[in-house]
Design a protein around this motif. Structure first.
Motif, PDB file in Angstrom:
ATOM      1  N   GLU A  51       0.819  -1.205   0.000  1.00  0.00           N
ATOM      2  CA  GLU A  51       0.000   0.000   0.000  1.00  0.00           C
ATOM      3  C   GLU A  51       0.857   1.261   0.000  1.00  0.00           C
ATOM      4  O   GLU A  51       0.572   2.224  -0.718  1.00  0.00           O
ATOM      5  N   LYS A  52       1.941   1.228   0.762  1.00  0.00           N
ATOM      6  CA  LYS A  52       2.794   2.411   0.892  1.00  0.00           C
ATOM      7  C   LYS A  52       3.649   2.633  -0.345  1.00  0.00           C
ATOM      8  O   LYS A  52       3.788   3.768  -0.827  1.00  0.00           O
ATOM      9  N   ASP A  53       4.205   1.557  -0.891  1.00  0.00           N
ATOM     10  CA  ASP A  53       5.213   1.695  -1.947  1.00  0.00           C
ATOM     11  C   ASP A  53       4.680   1.480  -3.358  1.00  0.00           C
ATOM     12  O   ASP A  53       5.328   1.917  -4.317  1.00  0.00           O
ATOM     13  N   PHE A  54       3.516   0.829  -3.500  1.00  0.00           N
ATOM     14  CA  PHE A  54       3.092   0.454  -4.846  1.00  0.00           C
ATOM     15  C   PHE A  54       1.663   0.876  -5.191  1.00  0.00           C
ATOM     16  O   PHE A  54       1.422   1.373  -6.291  1.00  0.00           O
ATOM     17  N   THR A  55       0.695   0.685  -4.305  1.00  0.00           N
ATOM     18  CA  THR A  55      -0.685   1.052  -4.652  1.00  0.00           C
ATOM     19  C   THR A  55      -1.040   2.458  -4.185  1.00  0.00           C
ATOM     20  O   THR A  55      -2.041   3.007  -4.619  1.00  0.00           O
ATOM     21  N   HIS A  56      -0.222   3.007  -3.284  1.00  0.00           N
ATOM     22  CA  HIS A  56      -0.389   4.389  -2.798  1.00  0.00           C
ATOM     23  C   HIS A  56      -1.801   4.646  -2.260  1.00  0.00           C
ATOM     24  O   HIS A  56      -2.413   5.684  -2.514  1.00  0.00           O
ATOM     25  N   GLU A  96      -4.344  -0.847  -9.924  1.00  0.00           N
ATOM     26  CA  GLU A  96      -4.555  -0.170 -11.206  1.00  0.00           C
ATOM     27  C   GLU A  96      -4.663  -1.179 -12.335  1.00  0.00           C
ATOM     28  O   GLU A  96      -5.406  -1.006 -13.297  1.00  0.00           O
ATOM     29  N   SER A  97      -3.879  -2.252 -12.232  1.00  0.00           N
ATOM     30  CA  SER A  97      -3.863  -3.287 -13.258  1.00  0.00           C
ATOM     31  C   SER A  97      -3.470  -4.603 -12.596  1.00  0.00           C
ATOM     32  O   SER A  97      -3.357  -4.683 -11.368  1.00  0.00           O
ATOM     33  N   ILE A 105       0.539  -9.903 -10.646  1.00  0.00           N
ATOM     34  CA  ILE A 105       0.175  -9.816  -9.231  1.00  0.00           C
ATOM     35  C   ILE A 105      -0.585 -11.066  -8.802  1.00  0.00           C
ATOM     36  O   ILE A 105      -1.541 -11.497  -9.454  1.00  0.00           O
ATOM     37  N   ILE A 106      -0.137 -11.632  -7.671  1.00  0.00           N
ATOM     38  CA  ILE A 106      -0.836 -12.737  -7.017  1.00  0.00           C
ATOM     39  C   ILE A 106      -1.210 -12.269  -5.617  1.00  0.00           C
ATOM     40  O   ILE A 106      -0.339 -11.918  -4.821  1.00  0.00           O
ATOM     41  N   SER A 107      -2.492 -12.239  -5.323  1.00  0.00           N
ATOM     42  CA  SER A 107      -2.968 -11.803  -4.012  1.00  0.00           C
ATOM     43  C   SER A 107      -3.196 -13.012  -3.111  1.00  0.00           C
ATOM     44  O   SER A 107      -3.808 -14.001  -3.526  1.00  0.00           O
TER      45      SER A 107
END
Length: 227
Positions: A51-56, A96-97, A105-107
């Motif tokens: 959240e901090k570094d990539f999805t903001h 975003e994608s 991305i794997i959640s």
């Protein structure tokens, strides 16, 4: 087979990991340079780091679903050779994608996530795996990652709690630690491994190599589980 897990971290000399306390422009290029030498197929972070570094802070755009979705793993069409694995137990990250740069991305979720969130990930083309009903079983997650994706080596680049969870479960094979030449000194700054009020036993490591890198950085590599 379980992928080889290499915990790759940069810390201050006193083991703290908040880079914003290391001056205006700490030179962390060596972190990526040394990471590339492992030729890993995936990297793994927790929700807070993502959240901090990539999805903001992007929130997921959830929409009503017509019927419940099964709590089964979903592998989206991706064609990727490298992967970004996000531990997001409660389904809070927005995307975003379906990729970070070229990394699919794997959640990693628990079965508590909503149907709306699962539908959102499917719409985005994000793959997801279930790690447990209410808590993440990281041994199960790693087995699934090795079975469902072409992942043989994964870089663990999490915060202290994620790193601590995998260490406590005995799932870290190697520690790659870059000591940045600064002392943080703040007791509130998190450390490389955090295990809360119920830590596991101390984990021995065997030194594999020590190398001085540019900028006064010391790169230490350890094998886990060896005295």
């Amino acid at each position: 087979m379980k992928p080889r897990v290499i915990c790759h971290m940069m810390s201050s000399l006193d083991g703290r990991t908040i880079l914003s306390r290391w001056g205006d422009t700490p030179n962390t290029k060596e972190y990526e340079t040394t990471a590339a030498t492992f030729e890993a197929q995936a990297w793994l972070c927790g929700r807070v780091t993502m959240e901090k570094d990539f999805t903001h802070g992007l929130a997921p755009d959830l929409k009503p679903v017509a019927s419940p979705l099964p709590r089964t793993d979903f592998v989206a069409e991706h064609g990727a050779e490298s992967f970004a694995v996000a531990v997001d137990a409660h389904g809070k990250l927005g995307w975003e994608s379906a990729a970070i740069d070229d990394d699919h991305i794997i959640s990693i979720l628990t079965e508590q996530v909503s149907d709306e969130y699962l539908a959102y990930l499917r719409e985005k083309g994000v793959s997801y795996l279930f790690g447990g009903a209410q808590e993440i079983d990281f041994a199960l997650v790693l087995r699934k990652l090795g079975e469902l994706f072409p992942i043989q080596t994964i870089l663990l680049e999490g915060g202290g709690h994620l790193n601590g969870s995998l260490l406590k479960a005995g799932l870290i094979d190697e520690l790659s630690l870059l000591h940045y030449p600064v002392v943080d000194g703040a007791p509130t700054s998190p450390t490389i491994f955090e295990q809360g009020d119920a830590p596991g036993p101390a984990t021995p490591f065997k030194l594999l190599s020590a190398e001085q890198r540019p900028g006064g950085i010391l790169w230490l590599r350890y094998e886990a589980g060896a005295a």
